[in-house]
Design a protein around this motif. Structure first.
Motif, short mmCIF file in Angstrom:
data_model
loop_
_atom_site.label_atom_id
_atom_site.label_comp_id
_atom_site.label_asym_id
_atom_site.label_seq_id
_atom_site.Cartn_x
_atom_site.Cartn_y
_atom_site.Cartn_z
N LYS A 83 0.83 -1.22 0.00
CA LYS A 83 0.00 0.00 0.00
C LYS A 83 0.86 1.27 0.00
N SER A 84 1.79 1.34 0.95
CA SER A 84 2.61 2.56 1.06
C SER A 84 3.49 2.72 -0.17
N THR A 85 4.03 1.63 -0.65
CA THR A 85 4.88 1.71 -1.84
C THR A 85 4.07 2.22 -3.03
N PHE A 112 2.24 11.38 5.20
CA PHE A 112 2.86 10.12 5.64
C PHE A 112 2.22 9.58 6.90
N GLN A 113 2.60 8.35 7.22
CA GLN A 113 2.22 7.81 8.52
C GLN A 113 2.92 8.62 9.61
N TYR A 114 2.30 8.86 10.71
CA TYR A 114 2.86 9.66 11.81
C TYR A 114 3.43 10.99 11.30
N LEU A 118 -3.52 9.99 2.19
CA LEU A 118 -3.13 9.87 3.60
C LEU A 118 -2.81 8.42 3.93
N ASP A 119 -1.60 8.21 4.44
CA ASP A 119 -1.18 6.84 4.78
C ASP A 119 -1.48 6.58 6.25
N GLU A 120 -2.50 5.81 6.51
CA GLU A 120 -2.92 5.47 7.87
C GLU A 120 -2.98 6.68 8.80
N PRO A 121 -3.84 7.63 8.48
CA PRO A 121 -3.89 8.86 9.29
C PRO A 121 -4.38 8.64 10.71
MG LIG Z 1 2.32 1.05 4.87
#
Ligand SMILES: [Mg+2]
Ligand SMILES: Nc1ncnc2c1ncn2[C@@H]1O[C@H](COP(=O)(O)OP(=O)(O)OP(=O)(O)O)[C@@H](O)[C@H]1O
Length: 292
Positions: free
Chosen positions: A47-49, A90-92, A168-171
């Motif tokens: 997913k993130s990639t 990004f995440q965090y 948004l990656d895992e907001p």
């Molecule tokens: Mg990820």
């Protein structure tokens, strides 16, 4: 024309080394403008990639990424322009806050875009309001805020650029249920108000089911399906076979159908479940359900 399109997109980490890992494999995808896309998949499914390709943060090993019809890696395209068009959180993201006031932090992106002071000010205030950051907080140091507030400031910084696509990656990662609910509601409101395209990576099928207009299911670097929530949850067994779970409520309706109850199988929110059960009771009375 789709706002995001990939053609045979493949990404391999550490290519040519013993650590080689293909994280995204031959993905063909077309996302229409204005969708709110929920991206789900097991940890490590890519997913993130995948999403980092959409603003040119990483370059495909092979294949193409088109934003608004333009191949972002063609010679005459400036990645800077792509990054204004496609905003990535990004995440965090709160770890990337560095300005000394909340105001400056939200203003950072719009300033970079070369907007004038008045427009920057308008966007900072509007976006802060949208994510529930009150005007008094704008003067404060971001480091005086709570974790959830810091996260919202970081998200506002990207929203304030008004990108055509917000990713948004895992907001909601690491937040308590109330914090998660707040942020999801704000993202939904941002989508409603701007009518822009939003992509939301999430681990929660429940959350995605409630908010997304389309769901993208990733599995081992490939797209398992990309469709509306009812169409995706109708494939419950396939989803389960890749270790993902449909929402609890969908499982219950699947169970009822297996027991011979003639009830809809495309139920994926609690609100819709209530409506469906009431309709069923009106049409059939209680008998059928009690025997299940
Ligand atoms: Mg990820
Ligand atoms: N920098 C890296 N170097 C090498 N391999 C990587 C790197 N980043 C990710 N990978 C690998 O690529 C694959 C896909 O990772 P990715 O982070 O895109 O998955 P994900 O779906 O976002 O996972 P998660 O849900 O845990 O965030 C995984 O096997 C992962 O180990």
């Amino acid at each position: 024309m789709s706002i995001i399109k990939t053609e045979k997109l493949t990404y391999t980490y550490s290519q040519g080394t013993p650590f080689e890992k293909t994280a995204v494999n031959n993905v063909d995808l077309e996302i229409e403008e204005g969708e709110l896309v929920g991206v789900i998949g097991h940890t490590g499914s890519g997913k993130s990639t995948l999403i980092q390709h959409f603003n040119g943060l990483i370059k495909p090993t092979s294949g193409r990424v088109l934003i608004d019809g333009t191949d972002i890696w063609s010679k005459d395209v400036k990645l800077r322009d792509i990054r204004f068009k496609v905003g990535l959180v990004f995440q965090y993201p709160e770890y990337q806050i560095f300005e000394d006031t909340v105001y400056k932090d939200i203003a950072f992106g719009p300033k970079n875009m070369g907007l004038d002071e008045k427009e920057i000010d308008r966007r900072v205030r509007e976006t802060a309001e949208l994510v529930g950051i009150s005007p008094e907080l704008l003067k404060k140091s971001p480091f005086e805020l709570s974790g959830g507030q810091k996260r919202r400031v970081a998200i506002a910084g990207v929203m304030a650029m008004r990108p055509k696509v917000l990713i948004l990656d895992e907001p909601t990662a690491g937040l308590d249920p109330r914090g998660r609910e707040t942020i999801l509601g704000q993202i939904k409101r941002y989508h409603d108000e701007t009518r822009s395209t939003v992509m939301l990576v999430s681990h929660s099928m429940e959350d995605v089911a409630r908010f997304a207009s389309r769901i993208l299911v990733m599995n081992k670097g490939e797209v398992l399906c990309y469709d509306t929530p009812p169409a995706v949850f109708a494939r419950a067994e396939e989803i389960a076979s890749v270790g993902l779970s449909v929402p609890q409520i969908t499982k219950i309706f699947g169970f009822l159908r297996k027991r011979g109850i003639d009830i809809r199988g495309d139920v994926y929110t609690v609100e819709f479940a209530l409506k469906t059960i009431n309709e069923y009771l009106e049409a059939h009375g209680r008998g059928g359900l009690e025997n299940a």
